[in-house]
Design a protein around this motif. Structure first.
Motif, PDB file in Angstrom:
ATOM      1  N   VAL A 182     -14.054  20.745  30.574  1.00  0.00           N
ATOM      2  CA  VAL A 182     -14.213  19.287  30.673  1.00  0.00           C
ATOM      3  C   VAL A 182     -15.675  18.859  30.543  1.00  0.00           C
ATOM      4  CG1 VAL A 182     -13.833  17.245  32.106  1.00  0.00           C
ATOM      5  CG2 VAL A 182     -12.064  19.008  31.961  1.00  0.00           C
ATOM      6  N   PRO A 183     -16.623  19.495  31.269  1.00  0.00           N
ATOM      7  CA  PRO A 183     -18.031  19.114  31.086  1.00  0.00           C
ATOM      8  C   PRO A 183     -18.522  19.336  29.650  1.00  0.00           C
ATOM      9  CG  PRO A 183     -17.771  20.375  33.106  1.00  0.00           C
ATOM     10  CD  PRO A 183     -16.462  20.454  32.378  1.00  0.00           C
ATOM     11  N   ALA A 184     -18.033  20.404  29.004  1.00  0.00           N
ATOM     12  CA  ALA A 184     -18.438  20.665  27.614  1.00  0.00           C
ATOM     13  C   ALA A 184     -17.944  19.550  26.698  1.00  0.00           C
ATOM     14  CB  ALA A 184     -17.902  22.017  27.150  1.00  0.00           C
ATOM     15  N   LEU A 185     -16.709  19.109  26.935  1.00  0.00           N
ATOM     16  CA  LEU A 185     -16.138  18.024  26.138  1.00  0.00           C
ATOM     17  C   LEU A 185     -16.901  16.720  26.369  1.00  0.00           C
ATOM     18  CD1 LEU A 185     -13.765  18.100  24.164  1.00  0.00           C
ATOM     19  CD2 LEU A 185     -12.294  17.206  25.985  1.00  0.00           C
ATOM     20  N   ARG A 186     -17.259  16.500  27.622  1.00  0.00           N
ATOM     21  CA  ARG A 186     -18.049  15.289  27.943  1.00  0.00           C
ATOM     22  C   ARG A 186     -19.447  15.362  27.315  1.00  0.00           C
ATOM     23  NH1 ARG A 186     -16.154  11.555  31.241  1.00  0.00           N
ATOM     24  NH2 ARG A 186     -14.364  11.981  32.577  1.00  0.00           N
ATOM     25  N   GLU A 240      -1.813  34.369  14.793  1.00  0.00           N
ATOM     26  CA  GLU A 240      -1.052  33.327  14.100  1.00  0.00           C
ATOM     27  C   GLU A 240      -1.544  33.053  12.686  1.00  0.00           C
ATOM     28  OE1 GLU A 240      -0.297  29.755  16.345  1.00  0.00           O
ATOM     29  OE2 GLU A 240      -0.207  30.866  18.230  1.00  0.00           O
ATOM     30  N   SER A 241      -2.789  33.406  12.415  1.00  0.00           N
ATOM     31  CA  SER A 241      -3.353  33.140  11.094  1.00  0.00           C
ATOM     32  C   SER A 241      -4.509  34.096  10.831  1.00  0.00           C
ATOM     33  CB  SER A 241      -3.862  31.698  11.023  1.00  0.00           C
ATOM     34  OG  SER A 241      -4.508  31.451   9.787  1.00  0.00           O
ATOM     35  N   ASN A 242      -4.668  34.505   9.580  1.00  0.00           N
ATOM     36  CA  ASN A 242      -5.794  35.382   9.247  1.00  0.00           C
ATOM     37  C   ASN A 242      -6.924  34.615   8.565  1.00  0.00           C
ATOM     38  OD1 ASN A 242      -4.731  34.912   6.720  1.00  0.00           O
ATOM     39  ND2 ASN A 242      -4.095  37.021   6.340  1.00  0.00           N
ATOM     40  N   ILE A 243      -6.854  33.284   8.673  1.00  0.00           N
ATOM     41  CA  ILE A 243      -7.906  32.448   8.095  1.00  0.00           C
ATOM     42  C   ILE A 243      -8.106  31.215   8.983  1.00  0.00           C
ATOM     43  CG2 ILE A 243      -6.324  31.155   6.571  1.00  0.00           C
ATOM     44  CD1 ILE A 243      -8.554  31.304   4.406  1.00  0.00           C
ATOM     45  N   ILE A 244      -9.329  30.811   9.183  1.00  0.00           N
ATOM     46  CA  ILE A 244      -9.745  29.700  10.061  1.00  0.00           C
ATOM     47  C   ILE A 244      -9.335  30.004  11.507  1.00  0.00           C
ATOM     48  CG2 ILE A 244      -9.956  27.213  10.370  1.00  0.00           C
ATOM     49  CD1 ILE A 244      -8.677  26.826   7.617  1.00  0.00           C
ATOM     50  N   ASN A 245     -10.128  30.848  12.155  1.00  0.00           N
ATOM     51  CA  ASN A 245      -9.819  31.295  13.523  1.00  0.00           C
ATOM     52  C   ASN A 245     -10.759  30.731  14.586  1.00  0.00           C
ATOM     53  OD1 ASN A 245      -9.399  34.187  11.686  1.00  0.00           O
ATOM     54  ND2 ASN A 245      -7.646  33.206  12.648  1.00  0.00           N
ATOM     55  N   SER A 246     -11.709  29.890  14.179  1.00  0.00           N
ATOM     56  CA  SER A 246     -12.647  29.331  15.164  1.00  0.00           C
ATOM     57  C   SER A 246     -12.989  27.898  14.794  1.00  0.00           C
ATOM     58  CB  SER A 246     -13.923  30.166  15.229  1.00  0.00           C
ATOM     59  OG  SER A 246     -14.634  30.059  14.004  1.00  0.00           O
ATOM     60  N   VAL A 247     -13.436  27.152  15.798  1.00  0.00           N
ATOM     61  CA  VAL A 247     -13.868  25.776  15.565  1.00  0.00           C
ATOM     62  C   VAL A 247     -15.018  25.759  14.560  1.00  0.00           C
ATOM     63  CG1 VAL A 247     -14.943  23.741  16.646  1.00  0.00           C
ATOM     64  CG2 VAL A 247     -13.082  24.951  17.825  1.00  0.00           C
ATOM     65  N   LEU A 262     -10.040  19.929  14.890  1.00  0.00           N
ATOM     66  CA  LEU A 262      -9.407  19.977  16.208  1.00  0.00           C
ATOM     67  C   LEU A 262      -9.936  21.190  16.971  1.00  0.00           C
ATOM     68  CD1 LEU A 262      -5.660  19.677  17.085  1.00  0.00           C
ATOM     69  CD2 LEU A 262      -6.788  21.829  17.531  1.00  0.00           C
ATOM     70  N   ALA A 263     -10.090  21.029  18.273  1.00  0.00           N
ATOM     71  CA  ALA A 263     -10.375  22.175  19.147  1.00  0.00           C
ATOM     72  C   ALA A 263      -9.168  22.367  20.061  1.00  0.00           C
ATOM     73  CB  ALA A 263     -11.628  21.933  19.969  1.00  0.00           C
ATOM     74  N   GLU A 307      -7.998  32.489  23.422  1.00  0.00           N
ATOM     75  CA  GLU A 307      -7.488  33.722  22.798  1.00  0.00           C
ATOM     76  C   GLU A 307      -8.576  34.436  21.992  1.00  0.00           C
ATOM     77  OE1 GLU A 307      -3.987  35.168  22.598  1.00  0.00           O
ATOM     78  OE2 GLU A 307      -4.254  34.163  24.520  1.00  0.00           O
ATOM     79  N   GLU A 308      -9.405  33.654  21.328  1.00  0.00           N
ATOM     80  CA  GLU A 308     -10.445  34.217  20.455  1.00  0.00           C
ATOM     81  C   GLU A 308     -11.778  34.419  21.177  1.00  0.00           C
ATOM     82  OE1 GLU A 308     -10.237  35.368  17.195  1.00  0.00           O
ATOM     83  OE2 GLU A 308      -8.108  35.205  17.687  1.00  0.00           O
ATOM     84  N   GLY A 309     -11.843  34.005  22.454  1.00  0.00           N
ATOM     85  CA  GLY A 309     -13.094  34.123  23.194  1.00  0.00           C
ATOM     86  C   GLY A 309     -14.204  33.272  22.609  1.00  0.00           C
ATOM     87  N   GLU A 310     -13.831  32.137  22.022  1.00  0.00           N
ATOM     88  CA  GLU A 310     -14.845  31.266  21.418  1.00  0.00           C
ATOM     89  C   GLU A 310     -15.598  30.509  22.512  1.00  0.00           C
ATOM     90  OE1 GLU A 310     -15.437  28.200  17.690  1.00  0.00           O
ATOM     91  OE2 GLU A 310     -13.419  28.522  18.431  1.00  0.00           O
ATOM     92  N   PRO A 311     -16.929  30.555  22.502  1.00  0.00           N
ATOM     93  CA  PRO A 311     -17.698  29.898  23.560  1.00  0.00           C
ATOM     94  C   PRO A 311     -17.503  28.384  23.552  1.00  0.00           C
ATOM     95  CG  PRO A 311     -19.157  30.716  21.824  1.00  0.00           C
ATOM     96  CD  PRO A 311     -17.795  31.253  21.527  1.00  0.00           C
TER      97      PRO A 311
END
Length: 262
Positions: free
Chosen positions: A219-223, A147-154, A172-173, A180-184
């Motif tokens: 959910v635990p990561a967000l908490r 969808e975009s070639n710039i800003i692909n991860s948190v 935003l996360a 999709e990006e396999g971001e941990p």
């Protein structure tokens, strides 16, 4: 007080239905306000101001033809649009505005990525200043590479937010784009002070609760990140009246909470 408020990304025409289902707010497309057409905007604004459920968030900041990166940026058009957007957001009372807008921010072929980044930093500074006094914050949305070639991860979005260093610019996360990006998921914790908004979906970008996304880890990561506030479902919906109430029940059950005023 409950930690979370649950909303759905949808057109304003669904506001009453979302209220009846028990959602806390609706997230609409800013582009749908037709800000550049005074007549159309004047007609649409009351629908948002008088919505039966609060319009607490907006996404799709720019219409697709309004470029903010590359050689064809019309600085004056961007400036006018941002100014009108800030005024409208203030009138409506939204508190979070998402900058995804993949078509607007894509770096065109032959344009240096460093120049693209500089344009985005200037844009973020401009929006941050325009939002002063509105009660709203802009959140940078990382998008997957389709969808975009710039800003692909948190982490990339956070790096830009840090460089701008403006109190009205946050991040935003989006669970879909992260998957999709396999971001941990650790990135939620690592960047917790920058998190302002959350988007969720499920396998195939369908309604939360219909697939195999690892919510038991998300959910635990967000908490652990100490996140409190809005969580919006942004996904493809085949049968809204059937799926959305079931998804809301899933969201409340999974995240454990609702009706946050955060």
């Amino acid at each position: 007080m409950d930690m979370y408020a649950f909303g759905w990304c949808s057109g304003i025409e669904r506001a009453e239905a979302l209220k009846q289902m028990g959602f806390d707010y609706i997230e609409c497309a800013l582009a749908s306000l037709n800000l550049e057409n005074d007549g159309e905007f004047a007609e649409k604004l009351p629908l948002y101001v008088n919505s039966p459920i609060p319009v607490r968030a907006f996404n799709i900041f720019f219409p697709g033809d309004l470029k903010v990166v590359g050689p064809d940026v019309d600085d004056e058009r961007v400036r006018r649009y941002v100014h009108k957007a800030a005024k409208a957001i203030h009138q409506i009372g939204a508190e979070t505005v998402v900058l995804g807008s993949g078509r607007s921010r894509n770096c065109p072929e032959g344009w240096e990525m460093s120049r693209a980044e500089e344009q985005i930093l200037q844009l973020l500074e401009q929006i941050g200043e325009a939002f002063v006094g509105t009660g709203a914050k802009l959140v940078i949305e990382p998008l997957n590479k389709k969808e975009s070639n710039i800003i692909n991860s948190v982490s990339e979005a956070v790096r830009l937010a840090q460089m701008v260093n403006h109190p009205n610019i946050r991040v935003l996360a989006d669970f879909y784009h992260m998957d999709e990006e396999g971001e941990p998921l650790q990135t939620l914790i690592d960047n917790k002070i920058w998190l302002q908004h959350i988007h969720i979906a499920d396998t195939g970008r369908f309604s939360p609760g219909t697939g195999q996304y690892p919510y038991e880890q998300f959910v635990p990561a967000l908490r652990a990140a100490g996140y409190e506030g809005m969580i919006s479902a942004e996904c493809t919906v085949r049968e809204p009246d059937v799926e959305m109430p079931v998804s809301l029940a899933f969201m409340r059950r999974t995240f454990g909470g609702g009706s946050a005023e955060a």
